[in-house]
Design a protein around this motif. Structure first.
Motif, PDB file in Angstrom:
ATOM      1  N   LEU A  31     -28.362  -5.387   8.902  1.00 31.67           N
ATOM      2  CA  LEU A  31     -29.092  -4.669   7.871  1.00 31.67           C
ATOM      3  C   LEU A  31     -30.223  -3.854   8.492  1.00 31.67           C
ATOM      4  CD1 LEU A  31     -29.646  -3.914   4.980  1.00 31.67           C
ATOM      5  CD2 LEU A  31     -30.897  -6.074   4.703  1.00 31.67           C
ATOM      6  N   LEU A  32     -30.895  -4.407   9.468  1.00 37.06           N
ATOM      7  CA  LEU A  32     -31.967  -3.676  10.136  1.00 37.06           C
ATOM      8  C   LEU A  32     -31.416  -2.418  10.817  1.00 37.06           C
ATOM      9  CD1 LEU A  32     -34.998  -3.745  10.688  1.00 37.06           C
ATOM     10  CD2 LEU A  32     -34.506  -5.046  12.765  1.00 37.06           C
ATOM     11  N   ARG A  33     -30.256  -2.526  11.449  1.00 34.45           N
ATOM     12  CA  ARG A  33     -29.620  -1.360  12.076  1.00 34.45           C
ATOM     13  C   ARG A  33     -29.244  -0.307  11.031  1.00 34.45           C
ATOM     14  NH1 ARG A  33     -26.747  -5.406  15.091  1.00 34.45           N
ATOM     15  NH2 ARG A  33     -27.699  -5.593  17.125  1.00 34.45           N
ATOM     16  N   THR A  34     -28.737  -0.775   9.895  1.00 32.82           N
ATOM     17  CA  THR A  34     -28.371   0.138   8.816  1.00 32.82           C
ATOM     18  C   THR A  34     -29.606   0.854   8.284  1.00 32.82           C
ATOM     19  OG1 THR A  34     -26.494  -1.253   8.193  1.00 32.82           O
ATOM     20  CG2 THR A  34     -27.307   0.273   6.528  1.00 32.82           C
ATOM     21  N   LEU A  35     -30.689   0.115   8.109  1.00 33.71           N
ATOM     22  CA  LEU A  35     -31.924   0.714   7.620  1.00 33.71           C
ATOM     23  C   LEU A  35     -32.478   1.740   8.594  1.00 33.71           C
ATOM     24  CD1 LEU A  35     -33.656  -2.457   6.171  1.00 33.71           C
ATOM     25  CD2 LEU A  35     -32.716  -0.532   4.864  1.00 33.71           C
ATOM     26  N   ALA A  36     -32.277   1.523   9.880  1.00 30.26           N
ATOM     27  CA  ALA A  36     -32.775   2.454  10.893  1.00 30.26           C
ATOM     28  C   ALA A  36     -32.105   3.822  10.762  1.00 30.26           C
ATOM     29  CB  ALA A  36     -32.541   1.884  12.290  1.00 30.26           C
ATOM     30  N   ARG A  81     -35.687  -9.914   2.205  1.00 32.66           N
ATOM     31  CA  ARG A  81     -36.779 -10.899   2.174  1.00 32.66           C
ATOM     32  C   ARG A  81     -36.967 -11.540   3.548  1.00 32.66           C
ATOM     33  NH1 ARG A  81     -34.796 -12.107  -3.169  1.00 32.66           N
ATOM     34  NH2 ARG A  81     -36.437 -11.574  -4.656  1.00 32.66           N
ATOM     35  N   VAL A  82     -35.873 -11.827   4.216  1.00 33.66           N
ATOM     36  CA  VAL A  82     -35.938 -12.428   5.549  1.00 33.66           C
ATOM     37  C   VAL A  82     -36.554 -11.436   6.538  1.00 33.66           C
ATOM     38  CG1 VAL A  82     -34.565 -13.341   7.467  1.00 33.66           C
ATOM     39  CG2 VAL A  82     -34.015 -13.997   5.117  1.00 33.66           C
ATOM     40  N   LEU A  83     -36.098 -10.189   6.490  1.00 32.11           N
ATOM     41  CA  LEU A  83     -36.647  -9.170   7.392  1.00 32.11           C
ATOM     42  C   LEU A  83     -38.133  -8.948   7.120  1.00 32.11           C
ATOM     43  CD1 LEU A  83     -33.774  -6.501   7.380  1.00 32.11           C
ATOM     44  CD2 LEU A  83     -34.297  -8.183   9.158  1.00 32.11           C
ATOM     45  N   GLN A  84     -38.506  -8.947   5.856  1.00 34.28           N
ATOM     46  CA  GLN A  84     -39.909  -8.763   5.496  1.00 34.28           C
ATOM     47  C   GLN A  84     -40.758  -9.946   5.969  1.00 34.28           C
ATOM     48  OE1 GLN A  84     -40.934  -8.941   1.301  1.00 34.28           O
ATOM     49  NE2 GLN A  84     -42.245  -7.141   1.563  1.00 34.28           N
ATOM     50  N   ALA A  85     -40.270 -11.163   5.766  1.00 36.33           N
ATOM     51  CA  ALA A  85     -41.002 -12.352   6.201  1.00 36.33           C
ATOM     52  C   ALA A  85     -41.179 -12.379   7.712  1.00 36.33           C
ATOM     53  CB  ALA A  85     -40.276 -13.612   5.723  1.00 36.33           C
ATOM     54  N   ALA A  86     -40.221 -11.821   8.439  1.00 36.43           N
ATOM     55  CA  ALA A  86     -40.305 -11.767   9.896  1.00 36.43           C
ATOM     56  C   ALA A  86     -41.183 -10.621  10.378  1.00 36.43           C
ATOM     57  CB  ALA A  86     -38.902 -11.632  10.493  1.00 36.43           C
ATOM     58  N   GLY A  87     -41.650  -9.793   9.441  1.00 36.95           N
ATOM     59  CA  GLY A  87     -42.504  -8.681   9.830  1.00 36.95           C
ATOM     60  C   GLY A  87     -41.737  -7.507  10.415  1.00 36.95           C
ATOM     61  N   LEU A  88     -40.453  -7.388  10.078  1.00 37.43           N
ATOM     62  CA  LEU A  88     -39.618  -6.330  10.649  1.00 37.43           C
ATOM     63  C   LEU A  88     -39.529  -5.098   9.768  1.00 37.43           C
ATOM     64  CD1 LEU A  88     -36.715  -8.529  12.077  1.00 37.43           C
ATOM     65  CD2 LEU A  88     -38.823  -7.792  13.202  1.00 37.43           C
ATOM     66  N   VAL A  89     -39.805  -5.258   8.460  1.00 32.93           N
ATOM     67  CA  VAL A  89     -39.785  -4.122   7.541  1.00 32.93           C
ATOM     68  C   VAL A  89     -40.978  -4.194   6.603  1.00 32.93           C
ATOM     69  CG1 VAL A  89     -37.254  -3.841   7.563  1.00 32.93           C
ATOM     70  CG2 VAL A  89     -38.317  -5.270   5.817  1.00 32.93           C
ATOM     71  N   ASP A  90     -41.375  -3.028   6.122  1.00 33.95           N
ATOM     72  CA  ASP A  90     -42.367  -2.921   5.063  1.00 33.95           C
ATOM     73  C   ASP A  90     -41.581  -2.619   3.802  1.00 33.95           C
ATOM     74  OD1 ASP A  90     -44.614  -2.467   3.472  1.00 33.95           O
ATOM     75  OD2 ASP A  90     -44.802  -0.389   4.145  1.00 33.95           O
ATOM     76  N   HIS A 144     -39.842   0.715   2.600  1.00 28.04           N
ATOM     77  CA  HIS A 144     -40.660   1.891   2.886  1.00 28.04           C
ATOM     78  C   HIS A 144     -40.599   2.296   4.359  1.00 28.04           C
ATOM     79  CE1 HIS A 144     -42.159   1.675  -1.155  1.00 28.04           C
ATOM     80  NE2 HIS A 144     -42.428   0.406  -0.964  1.00 28.04           N
ATOM     81  N   ALA A 145     -40.457   1.296   5.236  1.00 21.59           N
ATOM     82  CA  ALA A 145     -40.455   1.607   6.669  1.00 21.59           C
ATOM     83  C   ALA A 145     -39.981   0.403   7.475  1.00 21.59           C
ATOM     84  CB  ALA A 145     -41.867   1.987   7.129  1.00 21.59           C
ATOM     85  N   ILE A 146     -39.518   0.685   8.666  1.00 20.36           N
ATOM     86  CA  ILE A 146     -39.290  -0.355   9.667  1.00 20.36           C
ATOM     87  C   ILE A 146     -40.591  -0.448  10.451  1.00 20.36           C
ATOM     88  CG2 ILE A 146     -37.975  -1.014  11.718  1.00 20.36           C
ATOM     89  CD1 ILE A 146     -35.595   0.482  10.487  1.00 20.36           C
ATOM     90  N   THR A 147     -41.091  -1.639  10.645  1.00 20.71           N
ATOM     91  CA  THR A 147     -42.356  -1.830  11.345  1.00 20.71           C
ATOM     92  C   THR A 147     -42.178  -1.635  12.850  1.00 20.71           C
ATOM     93  OG1 THR A 147     -42.013  -4.187  11.690  1.00 20.71           O
ATOM     94  CG2 THR A 147     -43.077  -3.543   9.608  1.00 20.71           C
ATOM     95  N   PRO A 148     -43.285  -1.469  13.574  1.00 22.03           N
ATOM     96  CA  PRO A 148     -43.167  -1.407  15.039  1.00 22.03           C
ATOM     97  C   PRO A 148     -42.444  -2.627  15.612  1.00 22.03           C
ATOM     98  CG  PRO A 148     -45.335  -0.670  14.371  1.00 22.03           C
ATOM     99  CD  PRO A 148     -44.655  -1.206  13.132  1.00 22.03           C
ATOM    100  N   ARG A 149     -42.688  -3.790  15.043  1.00 19.40           N
ATOM    101  CA  ARG A 149     -41.979  -4.997  15.481  1.00 19.40           C
ATOM    102  C   ARG A 149     -40.481  -4.857  15.243  1.00 19.40           C
ATOM    103  NH1 ARG A 149     -43.742 -10.915  15.121  1.00 19.40           N
ATOM    104  NH2 ARG A 149     -45.723  -9.879  14.904  1.00 19.40           N
ATOM    105  N   GLY A 150     -40.110  -4.282  14.089  1.00 17.64           N
ATOM    106  CA  GLY A 150     -38.695  -4.068  13.782  1.00 17.64           C
ATOM    107  C   GLY A 150     -38.041  -3.106  14.754  1.00 17.64           C
ATOM    108  N   TRP A 151     -38.755  -2.012  15.100  1.00 17.09           N
ATOM    109  CA  TRP A 151     -38.205  -1.063  16.073  1.00 17.09           C
ATOM    110  C   TRP A 151     -38.063  -1.721  17.444  1.00 17.09           C
ATOM    111  CZ3 TRP A 151     -35.590   2.717  14.395  1.00 17.09           C
ATOM    112  CH2 TRP A 151     -35.930   3.383  13.228  1.00 17.09           C
TER     113      TRP A 151
END
Length: 94
Positions: free
Chosen positions: A3-8, A26-35, A54-61
């Motif tokens: 999902l993170l790759r798809t969002l990118a 919710r999991v990605l948000q809790a991990a600080g990977l997305v806003d 709204h965005a992928i966080t620097p941690r997510g990138w």
């Protein structure tokens, strides 16, 4: 990670209405990977308003760049790494 790759690849903001996808967000948000803004489920417990990423966080990138999520999650707010007690064997392989 999928999902993170798809969002990118998606233009932001990105909406998600599928309940399974919202749970993954919710999991990605809790991990600080997305806003993201993820509304609470409705009172009936059966419906959910769409979530907005709204965005992928620097941690997510960074996770996307390094393809490593375990080290990043151990640093996410509110999480801690669980280690085997003395004398116990870890179940990790590799």
């Amino acid at each position: 990670m999928n999902l993170l790759r798809t969002l990118a690849q998606a233009p932001m903001p990105c909406m998600a209405a599928d309940p399974v996808q919202i749970d993954r967000l919710r999991v990605l948000q809790a991990a600080g990977l997305v806003d993201a803004h993820i509304p609470q489920p409705r009172r009936d417990g059966l419906t959910q308003d769409p979530a907005a990423v709204h965005a992928i966080t620097p941690r997510g990138w960074k996770v996307l760049r390094t393809n490593r999520i375990d080290a990043e999650l151990s640093q996410a707010p509110g999480t801690q790494r669980v280690r085997p007690a003395a004398g116990e064997r870890s179940h990790r392989t590799g």
